[in-house]
Design a protein around this motif. Structure first.
Motif, PDB file in Angstrom:
ATOM      1  N   HIS A 264      18.798 -82.727   6.977  1.00  0.00           N
ATOM      2  CA  HIS A 264      19.006 -82.290   5.600  1.00  0.00           C
ATOM      3  C   HIS A 264      17.893 -82.733   4.657  1.00  0.00           C
ATOM      4  O   HIS A 264      17.842 -82.269   3.527  1.00  0.00           O
ATOM      5  CB  HIS A 264      20.365 -82.798   5.097  1.00  0.00           C
ATOM      6  CG  HIS A 264      21.508 -82.293   5.913  1.00  0.00           C
ATOM      7  ND1 HIS A 264      21.934 -80.987   5.867  1.00  0.00           N
ATOM      8  CD2 HIS A 264      22.299 -82.903   6.827  1.00  0.00           C
ATOM      9  CE1 HIS A 264      22.939 -80.809   6.699  1.00  0.00           C
ATOM     10  NE2 HIS A 264      23.180 -81.958   7.297  1.00  0.00           N
ATOM     11  N   TRP A 265      17.019 -83.561   5.128  1.00  0.00           N
ATOM     12  CA  TRP A 265      15.982 -84.100   4.266  1.00  0.00           C
ATOM     13  C   TRP A 265      14.665 -83.342   4.370  1.00  0.00           C
ATOM     14  O   TRP A 265      13.777 -83.523   3.546  1.00  0.00           O
ATOM     15  CB  TRP A 265      15.741 -85.578   4.586  1.00  0.00           C
ATOM     16  CG  TRP A 265      15.521 -85.845   6.054  1.00  0.00           C
ATOM     17  CD1 TRP A 265      16.464 -86.247   6.960  1.00  0.00           C
ATOM     18  CD2 TRP A 265      14.304 -85.706   6.785  1.00  0.00           C
ATOM     19  NE1 TRP A 265      15.901 -86.360   8.209  1.00  0.00           N
ATOM     20  CE2 TRP A 265      14.565 -86.039   8.126  1.00  0.00           C
ATOM     21  CE3 TRP A 265      13.011 -85.333   6.446  1.00  0.00           C
ATOM     22  CZ2 TRP A 265      13.594 -86.011   9.111  1.00  0.00           C
ATOM     23  CZ3 TRP A 265      12.033 -85.309   7.434  1.00  0.00           C
ATOM     24  CH2 TRP A 265      12.337 -85.639   8.748  1.00  0.00           C
TER      25      TRP A 265
ATOM     26  N   GLU B 241      13.643 -80.917   1.408  1.00  0.00           N
ATOM     27  CA  GLU B 241      13.441 -81.702   0.191  1.00  0.00           C
ATOM     28  C   GLU B 241      12.167 -82.548   0.277  1.00  0.00           C
ATOM     29  O   GLU B 241      11.423 -82.656  -0.693  1.00  0.00           O
ATOM     30  CB  GLU B 241      14.663 -82.586  -0.055  1.00  0.00           C
ATOM     31  CG  GLU B 241      14.766 -83.072  -1.463  1.00  0.00           C
ATOM     32  CD  GLU B 241      16.151 -83.599  -1.779  1.00  0.00           C
ATOM     33  OE1 GLU B 241      16.465 -83.636  -2.969  1.00  0.00           O
ATOM     34  OE2 GLU B 241      16.908 -83.961  -0.853  1.00  0.00           O
TER      35      GLU B 241
ATOM     36  N   ARG C 273      17.742 -87.995  -6.622  1.00  0.00           N
ATOM     37  CA  ARG C 273      18.097 -86.580  -6.550  1.00  0.00           C
ATOM     38  C   ARG C 273      19.539 -86.467  -6.081  1.00  0.00           C
ATOM     39  O   ARG C 273      20.004 -87.253  -5.268  1.00  0.00           O
ATOM     40  CB  ARG C 273      17.194 -85.856  -5.537  1.00  0.00           C
ATOM     41  CG  ARG C 273      15.774 -85.650  -5.935  1.00  0.00           C
ATOM     42  CD  ARG C 273      15.593 -84.471  -6.852  1.00  0.00           C
ATOM     43  NE  ARG C 273      16.124 -83.237  -6.317  1.00  0.00           N
ATOM     44  CZ  ARG C 273      15.414 -82.244  -5.850  1.00  0.00           C
ATOM     45  NH1 ARG C 273      14.114 -82.322  -5.846  1.00  0.00           N
ATOM     46  NH2 ARG C 273      15.993 -81.172  -5.383  1.00  0.00           N
TER      47      ARG C 273
ATOM     48  N   SER D 214      21.556 -84.893  -3.781  1.00  0.00           N
ATOM     49  CA  SER D 214      21.550 -84.119  -2.542  1.00  0.00           C
ATOM     50  C   SER D 214      22.138 -85.000  -1.439  1.00  0.00           C
ATOM     51  O   SER D 214      22.467 -86.166  -1.661  1.00  0.00           O
ATOM     52  CB  SER D 214      20.122 -83.703  -2.183  1.00  0.00           C
ATOM     53  OG  SER D 214      19.341 -84.829  -1.861  1.00  0.00           O
TER      54      SER D 214
ATOM     55  N   ASN E 284      19.617 -87.811  -1.009  1.00  0.00           N
ATOM     56  CA  ASN E 284      19.694 -88.681  -2.191  1.00  0.00           C
ATOM     57  C   ASN E 284      18.457 -89.581  -2.367  1.00  0.00           C
ATOM     58  O   ASN E 284      18.596 -90.790  -2.565  1.00  0.00           O
ATOM     59  CB  ASN E 284      20.976 -89.524  -2.126  1.00  0.00           C
ATOM     60  CG  ASN E 284      21.367 -90.055  -3.482  1.00  0.00           C
ATOM     61  OD1 ASN E 284      21.043 -89.483  -4.506  1.00  0.00           O
ATOM     62  ND2 ASN E 284      22.085 -91.162  -3.475  1.00  0.00           N
TER      63      ASN E 284
END
Length: 182
Positions: free
Chosen positions: A62-63, A66, A140, A142, A145
């Motif tokens: 998930h990172w 980003e 952030r 998300s 984070n």
């Protein structure tokens, strides 16, 4: 060393110091620009890693996207001073290309103050934003984070370097009008 082999004399005094400043800032802008160019490979690697883990391994990270967004922001920030130094920024050319070298220097010397004002306003805002991020430990929103402090600090540092590069441009334009080069 005989007279024919002697290196050309550099001006002393204030113009000598200004010449050192211009060369120093240009060198820093080059290093930062080349470092920024290498970030493209990092972004590509992260996106390939994301594609492989998401599509082949069915384990999405998930990172990755980003991190790529942060890296792209760093790429733009760090490329600014290099772009200014090499005169590769976008210019609306209605009459500029028809000017002589001295005419271009006069036009650039008149307009660079708008750039300096703009960068000063941006720097003021980025310092304020960085102070807020530090005071609140801003992150952030998300799954990953991440903290936004590093990217805001980089933005501030790059704006300082762009401002220093803009003053280097002022000195270069003045030197051109004087018939000199740095």
């Amino acid at each position: 060393m005989n007279v024919e082999q002697a290196a050309p004399a550099r001006p002393g005094g204030i113009w000598g110091a200004i010449g050192h400043y211009v060369r120093f800032i240009d060198r820093i802008s080059d290093y930062v620009g080349y470092l920024a160019a290498s970030l493209i490979f990092m972004m590509g690697g992260v996106l390939i890693f994301d594609a492989v883990t998401r599509n082949l391994l069915k384990m999405p990270v998930h990172w990755a996207v980003e991190l790529t967004q942060f890296t792209l922001a760093a790429y733009y920030f760090m490329g600014g001073p290099f772009t200014l130094k090499n005169n590769e920024h976008v210019r609306m050319d209605l009459w500029y290309s028809s000017l002589s070298e001295r005419g271009k220097a006069k036009a650039d010397l008149a307009t660079v103050w708008c750039l300096i004002f703009y960068l000063g306003v941006m720097l003021t805002g980025s310092i304020s934003s960085l102070q807020y991020a530090i005071a609140t430990n801003e992150k952030r929103f998300s799954i990953w984070n991440p903290s936004v402090i590093p990217i805001k600090a980089l933005l501030t540092a790059c704006l300082v370097l762009m401002l220093l590069q803009a003053f280097s441009l002022v000195f270069k334009h003045i030197a051109t009008l004087r018939g000199e080069k740095f």
